[in-house]
Design an enzyme around this catalytic site. Sequence first.
Site, mmCIF file in Angstrom:
data_model
loop_
_atom_site.group_PDB
_atom_site.id
_atom_site.type_symbol
_atom_site.label_atom_id
_atom_site.label_comp_id
_atom_site.label_asym_id
_atom_site.label_seq_id
_atom_site.Cartn_x
_atom_site.Cartn_y
_atom_site.Cartn_z
ATOM 1 N N GLU A 1 -5.449 -8.371 0.777
ATOM 2 C CA GLU A 1 -6.168 -8.018 1.999
ATOM 3 C C GLU A 1 -7.628 -7.783 1.659
ATOM 4 O O GLU A 1 -7.949 -7.144 0.662
ATOM 5 C CB GLU A 1 -5.627 -6.731 2.649
ATOM 6 C CG GLU A 1 -4.268 -6.828 3.280
ATOM 7 C CD GLU A 1 -3.861 -5.513 3.951
ATOM 8 O OE1 GLU A 1 -4.766 -4.708 4.297
ATOM 9 O OE2 GLU A 1 -2.655 -5.285 4.106
ATOM 10 N N GLU B 1 0.784 -1.232 0.000
ATOM 11 C CA GLU B 1 0.000 0.000 0.000
ATOM 12 C C GLU B 1 0.819 1.286 0.000
ATOM 13 O O GLU B 1 0.795 2.065 0.968
ATOM 14 C CB GLU B 1 -0.958 0.004 1.202
ATOM 15 C CG GLU B 1 -2.008 -1.074 1.123
ATOM 16 C CD GLU B 1 -3.060 -0.970 2.220
ATOM 17 O OE1 GLU B 1 -4.111 -1.613 2.072
ATOM 18 O OE2 GLU B 1 -2.841 -0.245 3.220
#
Length: 451
Positions: free
Chosen positions: A356, A163
């Site tokens: 995720e 991320e």
Amino acid sequence: MGFPDGFVWGAAMSAYQIEGAASADGKGECVWDSFCRRPGKVFGGHTGNTACDHYHRHDRDFALMAELGVRNYRFSINWSRLLPEGTGRINEDGLAFYDRLIDGMLLSGVEPWMTLFHWEYPAALQARGAWQNPGSPKWFADYAALAARLYGDRVKHFFTINEPQCFVGLGYVTGEHAPGLQLPLDAAIPMGHHVLLAHGLAVQALRANVPGAKVGYAPCSSPSCPVTDAPEDIAAARNAYFAMPEDPARWFWNVTWWSDPAILGEYPEDGLGRYGRYLPRGYEKDLGVICRKLDFYGQNIYHGSAVRAGAKGPEEVPPPAGFPKTGMNWPVVPDSLYWGPKFLYQRYGLPLVIAENGMSNLDSVSLDGLVHDPARIDYLHRYLLALRRASEEGVKVLGYFHWSFLDNFEWAMGYNDRFGLVYVDYQTQNRIPKDSARWFRTVMETNGKAL
């Protein structure tokens, strides 16, 4: 129907969020250690000093993983535990800890999927300018090569960086996350370029040091989902999903800025038009290094937004009153796990791993001593049905990692939010599998047919 044969089911966590032992056995300080000491930065003044005490309890955690049917585990190693100054001297105790960790996984029948960087940035390198420093890609490449040499005999699946939108945008633009800086565009955008270059160099280091390595990358996104299946709405949603934000304060919330260079070898055209002037001079020469062959493309997807075709282009449709939300006030948008993978696969053509997905829920221990979380089960059921639909329609989805296995330190929200399949009592460190853990075990054991 189920998912394809060989589909990878697993759970994910990160080092700082679970390990604890923040200053034990020679570990160096990372930016989150210092950020947590700053008053008002983390909910309740919480820290990762103890977290889930996974540092001392990992064998029991892996036994619990095996009991609950988790056969693949996405985890990160803490750069500052391995290299206290970020470069140079190796912390032998840190090296030995990750040896024990990986061996413990394998002994429990759990396959390791290593993330090299999940925001545990060494404070010593932050003091040298962190990702702003042109030397930072080389620092990361050396760290990646070290991890590959140390653990590549047992670990074969790697994510380079997790991320970048969040740790760059929230850590260096808005200041909500560590290290809490608010940099202007002419500093933050070159920093992002260095992160991408670090990714490319890490891919090279992994391939050079780990025969048969499978390498991926894990940005995040909140997909735009068409309000209808009309071609014009689908086109509008796709355009909105990939468009570079016009608001300079939100430039980092974009999937193409962080993925096009790594996969297609160029920055998106609309991004260059708006923000290209802030890139380092001569950035073009780096694109060949940034764009390295990947075996899979990771995506962290939790929610999305509704979009329709409007008279002047894509229009976001606000959710109606009473729209379902998670405990973190994120909207529940199952179709984000259909349209996101579909649009991303069309653009990039790489096999996808959902690195995720999950939800924060208001979990508590009931009078019967158990943790009942029907909202999480319903959330996962809906999202996994959407992912299965994408797979059945030709999107090559290799796997799904639930975030997270344990409740843990949720960054600036501290211990206020619980994402785990397993409840953690932070006072006693007792673990209680939630109803969702047993439900998810059945889903994994049947390869999704139980859905």
